[in-house]
Design a protein around this motif. Sequence first.
Motif, short mmCIF file in Angstrom:
data_model
loop_
_atom_site.label_atom_id
_atom_site.label_comp_id
_atom_site.label_asym_id
_atom_site.label_seq_id
_atom_site.Cartn_x
_atom_site.Cartn_y
_atom_site.Cartn_z
N ARG A 60 2.14 15.39 -14.28
CA ARG A 60 1.03 15.90 -15.11
C ARG A 60 0.13 16.86 -14.34
O ARG A 60 -0.46 17.78 -14.90
N PHE A 61 0.02 16.66 -13.02
CA PHE A 61 -0.90 17.44 -12.19
C PHE A 61 -0.17 18.07 -11.00
O PHE A 61 0.87 17.57 -10.58
N ALA A 62 -0.80 19.11 -10.46
CA ALA A 62 -0.39 19.61 -9.15
C ALA A 62 -1.14 18.78 -8.11
O ALA A 62 -2.38 18.68 -8.18
N LEU A 63 -0.42 18.18 -7.18
CA LEU A 63 -1.07 17.42 -6.11
C LEU A 63 -1.55 18.38 -5.04
O LEU A 63 -0.76 19.15 -4.49
N VAL A 64 -2.84 18.36 -4.75
CA VAL A 64 -3.44 19.30 -3.81
C VAL A 64 -4.25 18.52 -2.77
O VAL A 64 -4.47 17.31 -2.91
N ARG A 65 -4.73 19.24 -1.74
CA ARG A 65 -5.52 18.62 -0.68
C ARG A 65 -6.95 19.14 -0.63
O ARG A 65 -7.80 18.55 0.02
N GLU A 66 -7.21 20.26 -1.30
CA GLU A 66 -8.51 20.89 -1.23
C GLU A 66 -9.29 20.69 -2.51
O GLU A 66 -8.74 20.74 -3.61
N ARG A 67 -10.60 20.47 -2.36
CA ARG A 67 -11.47 20.35 -3.53
C ARG A 67 -11.59 21.70 -4.22
O ARG A 67 -11.55 22.75 -3.59
N GLY A 68 -11.78 21.66 -5.53
CA GLY A 68 -11.93 22.90 -6.27
C GLY A 68 -12.14 22.60 -7.74
O GLY A 68 -12.18 21.44 -8.16
N ALA A 89 0.83 -1.21 0.00
CA ALA A 89 0.00 0.00 0.00
C ALA A 89 0.86 1.26 0.00
O ALA A 89 0.58 2.23 -0.72
N ALA A 90 1.93 1.26 0.81
CA ALA A 90 2.82 2.41 0.86
C ALA A 90 3.54 2.60 -0.48
O ALA A 90 3.68 3.73 -0.97
N TYR A 91 3.98 1.50 -1.07
CA TYR A 91 4.65 1.58 -2.37
C TYR A 91 3.67 2.12 -3.42
O TYR A 91 4.05 2.95 -4.27
N MET A 92 2.45 1.64 -3.39
CA MET A 92 1.44 2.08 -4.34
C MET A 92 1.20 3.59 -4.23
O MET A 92 1.13 4.30 -5.24
N GLN A 93 1.07 4.07 -3.02
CA GLN A 93 0.85 5.50 -2.80
C GLN A 93 1.97 6.32 -3.43
O GLN A 93 1.73 7.29 -4.15
N ASN A 94 3.20 5.91 -3.18
CA ASN A 94 4.35 6.66 -3.69
C ASN A 94 4.48 6.56 -5.20
O ASN A 94 4.79 7.55 -5.87
N SER A 95 4.25 5.37 -5.74
CA SER A 95 4.40 5.16 -7.17
C SER A 95 3.40 5.99 -7.96
O SER A 95 3.76 6.66 -8.95
N PHE A 96 2.14 5.97 -7.54
CA PHE A 96 1.12 6.73 -8.27
C PHE A 96 1.31 8.23 -8.07
O PHE A 96 1.13 9.01 -9.00
N ALA A 97 1.68 8.64 -6.86
CA ALA A 97 1.90 10.07 -6.61
C ALA A 97 3.03 10.61 -7.48
O ALA A 97 2.95 11.70 -8.05
N GLU A 98 4.10 9.83 -7.59
CA GLU A 98 5.24 10.26 -8.38
C GLU A 98 4.86 10.50 -9.84
O GLU A 98 5.26 11.50 -10.45
N ARG A 99 4.06 9.60 -10.39
CA ARG A 99 3.67 9.77 -11.79
C ARG A 99 2.65 10.88 -11.98
O ARG A 99 2.70 11.62 -12.96
N LEU A 100 1.73 11.01 -11.04
CA LEU A 100 0.73 12.07 -11.15
C LEU A 100 1.37 13.45 -11.11
O LEU A 100 0.90 14.39 -11.77
N ARG A 101 2.46 13.59 -10.34
CA ARG A 101 3.14 14.89 -10.26
C ARG A 101 3.70 15.34 -11.61
O ARG A 101 3.93 16.54 -11.81
#
Length: 220
Positions: A107-115, A93-105
């Motif tokens: 293309r996207f800005a990783l944020v915490r707030e809806r908008g 689960a920890a590896y999955m979180q990091n792997s997907f976050a790394e790739r999403l960065r």
Amino acid sequence: MDRSIALRGLGTLVLCAAAAGCASVAPVPYSEMASSAYMAPDKSDASGRVPYRYSTPVDWRAYNKVILDPVVLYRGKDHQFGDMSDKDKATLAAYMQNSFAERLRGRFALVRERGPNTLRIRLTLTGAVTNTPVLGTLSRFDLAGAVHNGVQAARDGEGTMTGSVVYGVEIFDAATSRLLSAYVTKQYPGAYDIKASVGALAAATAGLDKGADALMAQLN
């Protein structure tokens, strides 16, 4: 023991494992995933990697931010972890979180707030299979194993005695909470990825990397 006899024995073991679908799992529309009621068999997926999917017409380029929820460890009765330890599940689960976050960065800005212009992605780890120690690697070099794995490599199939990972992906419009896309998938390394055959979780983590790349291909 004579080396040729040992190799023949390994070959027999490999072929038996191949015929029996050794430790193989197939994803299901997991009953306790919120989006399961929306999913249908994905007849366009010839690979079998994504057997169930829900999709709507979406202009993904309209989104430039993403909220990545913490990976959910699936607890439903139809999970496919077998007897995997809680420690190994947490590691994946920890590896999955990091792997997907790394790739999403990329293309996207990783944020915490809806908008506006923001996606929310929820990943649910629903199962995994570990590598078979030693034999998973040796089966790439044994004659019978080499033949079988060669066929599997040509059609992007699973190698013998190596692990895999299964999980669900749900993508929402963060501002409206509308479900845009959902699917369950099984991912595994190439049949001749020797590196991914060494270590209990190596194939599963390699599968997660492939799955993260596949998600990015969808969102680009």
